[in-house]
Design a protein around this motif. Structure first.
Motif, PDB file in Angstrom:
ATOM      1  N   THR A 245       8.352 -13.597   2.824  1.00  0.00           N
ATOM      2  CA  THR A 245       7.081 -13.296   1.214  1.00  0.00           C
ATOM      3  C   THR A 245       6.473 -12.748   1.730  1.00  0.00           C
ATOM      4  O   THR A 245       5.716 -12.102   3.126  1.00  0.00           O
ATOM      5  CB  THR A 245       6.878 -15.177   1.032  1.00  0.00           C
ATOM      6  OG1 THR A 245       6.417 -15.762   2.512  1.00  0.00           O
ATOM      7  CG2 THR A 245       7.963 -15.400   0.439  1.00  0.00           C
ATOM      8  N   GLY A 246       4.973 -12.302   0.826  1.00  0.00           N
ATOM      9  CA  GLY A 246       4.432 -11.709   0.576  1.00  0.00           C
ATOM     10  C   GLY A 246       4.320 -10.260   1.771  1.00  0.00           C
ATOM     11  O   GLY A 246       3.624  -9.586   1.723  1.00  0.00           O
ATOM     12  N   GLY A 247       5.493  -9.034   0.684  1.00  0.00           N
ATOM     13  CA  GLY A 247       6.379  -7.732   1.196  1.00  0.00           C
ATOM     14  C   GLY A 247       5.355  -6.839   0.959  1.00  0.00           C
ATOM     15  O   GLY A 247       4.131  -5.783   1.446  1.00  0.00           O
ATOM     16  N   GLY A 248       5.160  -7.095  -0.482  1.00  0.00           N
ATOM     17  CA  GLY A 248       3.871  -6.358  -1.343  1.00  0.00           C
ATOM     18  C   GLY A 248       2.607  -6.181  -0.644  1.00  0.00           C
ATOM     19  O   GLY A 248       1.177  -4.854  -1.214  1.00  0.00           O
ATOM     20  N   GLY A 249       2.145  -6.885   0.237  1.00  0.00           N
ATOM     21  CA  GLY A 249       0.585  -6.633   0.451  1.00  0.00           C
ATOM     22  C   GLY A 249       0.776  -5.930   2.552  1.00  0.00           C
ATOM     23  O   GLY A 249      -0.298  -6.199   3.024  1.00  0.00           O
ATOM     24  N   ARG A 250       1.920  -6.070   3.026  1.00  0.00           N
ATOM     25  CA  ARG A 250       2.240  -5.798   4.000  1.00  0.00           C
ATOM     26  C   ARG A 250       2.632  -4.523   4.529  1.00  0.00           C
ATOM     27  O   ARG A 250       3.389  -3.892   3.421  1.00  0.00           O
ATOM     28  CB  ARG A 250       3.086  -6.989   4.931  1.00  0.00           C
ATOM     29  CG  ARG A 250       3.337  -7.234   6.203  1.00  0.00           C
ATOM     30  CD  ARG A 250       3.933  -7.644   6.449  1.00  0.00           C
ATOM     31  NE  ARG A 250       4.173  -9.049   5.980  1.00  0.00           N
ATOM     32  CZ  ARG A 250       4.710  -9.850   5.277  1.00  0.00           C
ATOM     33  NH1 ARG A 250       5.791  -9.417   5.098  1.00  0.00           N
ATOM     34  NH2 ARG A 250       4.531 -11.621   5.263  1.00  0.00           N
TER      35      ARG A 250
ATOM     36  N   GLY B  33       1.144  -1.299  -0.054  1.00  0.00           N
ATOM     37  CA  GLY B  33      -0.212  -0.114   0.274  1.00  0.00           C
ATOM     38  C   GLY B  33       0.671   1.048   0.050  1.00  0.00           C
ATOM     39  O   GLY B  33       1.609   1.588  -0.604  1.00  0.00           O
TER      40      GLY B  33
END
Lengths: 437, 303
Positions: A260-265, A206
């Motif tokens: 992993t999943g950094g783009g949504g955190r 975000g």
């Protein structure tokens, strides 16, 4: 906190108003702005009140600013009316905010970003404030507070270094050693991964995509040195330069070890995973301390400087953004506002602020440092030992270029890290649009 | 106007009244709609940082040339807008109609269903974004917990992965859109003459046939409204993407024309000219879509 920074639309109307303005009445808003300001500024303000626009919307800075303004009111008898706006929203709406009816004093950042608004006449010089507070600041701090015309436009409050943060107890339990060089760093990350940890936290979802720039800046500073980094930031060299390519090559070595999943955190969630010992390391600023609620854990947090890549540059550069205040171009209560700035630039305001928010360092040398915790002391040493101090990519460069070109490019690249040629070409093709004059 | 004593001779009061009633809206229309629209078009041929009027520089078609040939997010944005339109038109819209038709048949608890489905539309956008952010959170989100994908290594990054996030946002948008369409259609269905259904039943038409051959054509005005709403919602798609994207403009995988416009206009060091050129492109696309549609509709009416 996470949600707070994720929903600026919910939080206040100016954001929404700008959005609507941007979509529909875009040029009307722009055209009307100079007219609106004509009625906004000038006299008519309450001589007993100073208005203060603050981007410190998170709980800790909000409390810290409240302590500072309260003390100022007790000292001077002037009331401070604080108008707090979410951090990200404050930044995106700053241009229209300053052209509308801004508060007398507002929070802002040192570097190119401050100079830009000074150059555009959207801020007032504060040389007379510096006559009073100047004794407390180093030459470097003074340099950071002057516009291109040599006048002072900025009063620094604090700075904070970026580094690699970790939990001491985790390193002890697992027998990890602080890496000094890039190869050690990668080897450590590899080991952490084998041990079932996420070696490097990642949270750039975000509105938090700016946080990836910390790694980018350090890779560039360590591999290519401060001078090249600043040339790159100011649009003076091509982004397809082979030194920039090298930065992405180095980064590509590290990305397999990102959580992993950094783009949504959010960055806060990423920091939490370090605090919870699910991740081993975090490339982040000292503000990670704002995420800590348990004092016992604060003791357990430590950092090491971003490791050496090229011995020619060593560890000579530290990224340490400076935050502070500016005076709007037509303050309603100029005398009061200047008194407030003098107070903010003084040692006492710093002590009050740092007393609540121990995740920053006082910019004024005269502020007492005996209440500093170990992290603050170590941070002050790190900054003190630096030959070069960079601000942060979006403060050292054109923020529009960084936010609309560089960031989307790098974030997209982080999703599928390849050799970066295509990404850098895209960025380079946009450079001339931002750095013409 | 009926108060005029004879045509062409209005009393002073009437004239004043007419001037006010027609003049004020006209003025508002000019100032708030036409002036900005025309100014945008003019500004789209310039570069301007949005601060000093004297800094406006004429650049001709430069902005457009740049956008079409050398603005990486532009074509993805166009593509995403088209996907948005097709998705909304093909899934949530028919689904809303389907729900409305089912609920209109006076099944039990119909009020409860209506409320439940319409609820997202009543919630403020921020709350909608909040709810979906909780669902999509990679570590603690409902969806990853249900799928067992929250552990290290197995994350599904709903909002961060450029291949996924557009669809994640489309689902959230559909959640809202379905209720909206349903309520519009339900209102239309209430106005259908029950005799029509009876006649259809007498002629031996089944439920599906009744709907497709009798009810649907009878509801043409509502269908038109729904089509317009769907097209408009797709072209102006912005809010939910903005909220779920963290409130700072376009993200890889979620670029939309409306977001690119704000990227360039809102924020520090604004590029008003460039953003205006993007806005003009969106305006032309909207006009083309709506123009085609209006011409089609009115041509049929005339016949």
């Amino acid at each position: 906190m996470t949600q707070h920074s994720s929903f600026p639309l919910a939080a206040r109307s100016p954001g929404r108003r700008r959005v609507v303005g941007g979509l529909f009445g875009l040029s009307a808003a722009a055209l009307a702005a100079p007219v609106l300001t004509a009625c906004g500024g000038g006299p008519g303000g309450d001589p007993k009140t100073v208005t203060f626009g603050s981007n410190g919307a998170d709980a800790t800075p909000k409390k810290a600013y409240a302590a500072v303004t309260k003390a100022f009111t007790e000292d001077s008898g002037l009331t401070v009316k604080t108008n707090t706006v979410d951090h990200d929203t404050f930044q995106t709406s700053i241009t229209s905010y300053l052209q509308g009816t801004p508060d007398d004093v507002f929070t802002w950042f040192a570097g190119y970003r401050m100079q830009y608004f000074a150059k555009k006449g959207l801020a007032s010089p504060v040389d007379d404030v510096w006559d009073v507070i100047g004794g407390g600041f180093s030459e470097a701090a003074k340099q950071l507070s002057r516009g291109e015309d040599g006048k002072y436009y900025f009063v620094p409050l604090y700075n904070y270094p970026w580094a690699v943060f970790y939990r001491k107890s985790l390193f002890q339990d697992r027998g990890y050693e602080v890496p000094a060089t890039w190869d050690d760093f990668i080897a450590l990350a590899k080991r952490m991964k084998k041990d079932g940890l996420s070696p490097v936290t990642a949270g750039y979802g975000g509105g938090d995509s700016w946080s990836v720039l910390g790694a980018f800046d350090y890779l560039d500073l360590r591999a290519n040195g401060y001078d090249f980094h600043m040339q790159l930031m100011r649009g003076e060299v091509a982004w397809t330069d082979k030194r920039a390519v090298r930065v992405l090559d180095l980064w590509r070595e590290l990305t397999p070890y990102y959580q992993t999943g950094g783009g949504g955190r959010s960055w806060q969630d990423a920091a939490q995973s370090l605090i919870d010992k699910k991740s081993g390391m975090a490339v982040i600023g000292l503000f990670i301390g704002q995420q800590i609620t348990d004092e016992a854990i604060r003791e357990d947090i430590d950092f090491f400087p971003f490791p050496e890549i090229d011995s020619a540059h060593g560890l000579d550069a530290v990224e340490a953004p400076t935050d502070g205040f500016m005076l709007s171009r037509k303050p309603k209560n100029e005398d009061g506002a200047k008194k407030f700035l003098e107070f903010l630039g003084g040692a006492r305001a710093e002590e009050l602020y740092m007393g609540v928010d121990p995740s920053n360092l006082a910019a004024n040398d005269q502020a007492k440092t005996d209440s500093y915790n170990a992290l603050q002391t170590k941070s002050a040493e790190l900054i003190g030992s630096a030959k070069h101090i960079s601000q942060f990519a979006d403060r050292d460069s054109d923020p529009g270029f960084i936010s609309t070109v560089v960031l989307p490019g790098l974030v997209e690249w982080l999703g599928h890290p390849d050799d970066g040629t295509a990404t850098l070409k895209k960025i380079e093709s946009q450079r001339s649009r931002f750095f013409t004059s | 106007m009926s108060s005029a004593t004879s045509p062409g001779r209005l009393s002073r009061g009437d004239r004043l009244f007419l001037t006010l009633v027609i003049g004020l809206p006209l003025l508002a229309l000019l100032v708030f709609v036409w002036l900005p629209a025309l100014a945008s078009i003019a500004l789209s041929f310039t570069t301007w940082d949005g601060i000093d009027l004297s800094d406006i520089h004429w650049t001709g078609l430069e902005n457009y040339a740049q956008i079409f040939t050398n603005y990486p997010p532009f074509w993805p944005a166009v593509q995403h807008n088209v996907i948005w339109l097709l998705f909304t038109a093909l899934l949530p819209t028919p689904f809303g109609i389907f729900l409305a038709y089912q609920l209109d048949r006076k099944i039990r608890f119909t009020r409860v269903y209506q409320t439940a489905i319409f609820l997202p539309m009543v919630l403020s956008l921020a709350v909608v974004g909040f709810i979906w952010e909780i669902i999509y959170n990679p570590d603690t989100g409902l969806l990853n917990s249900v799928l067992g994908a929250a552990g290290a290594g197995g994350h599904i990054d709903w909002l961060g992965n450029p291949d996924l996030n557009l669809w994640a946002v489309l689902i959230a948008s559909a959640w809202r859109h379905t209720g909206y369409i349903m309520i519009l259609y339900l209102a239309g269905l209430k106005s259908v003459d029950p005799a029509l259904r009876e006649a259809a039943a007498l002629d031996g038409a089944g439920g599906r046939q009744t709907f497709l051959k009798v009810i649907f054509p009878a509801l043409k005005p509502v269908n038109v409204i729904i089509l317009v709403v769907t097209v408009m919602e797709s072209l102006r798609a912005f809010d939910i993407v903005y909220v779920l994207g963290g409130g700072t403009g376009s993200k890889p995988g979620m670029e939309l024309l409306s977001l690119l416009i704000t990227d360039n206009i809102v924020g520090e060091a604004g590029h008003i000219g460039y953003g205006s050129a993007l806005a003009v492109i969106l305006l032309l696309v909207s006009l083309a879509a709506i123009g085609t549609f209006l011409v089609q509709t009115f041509r049929k009416e005339d016949r």
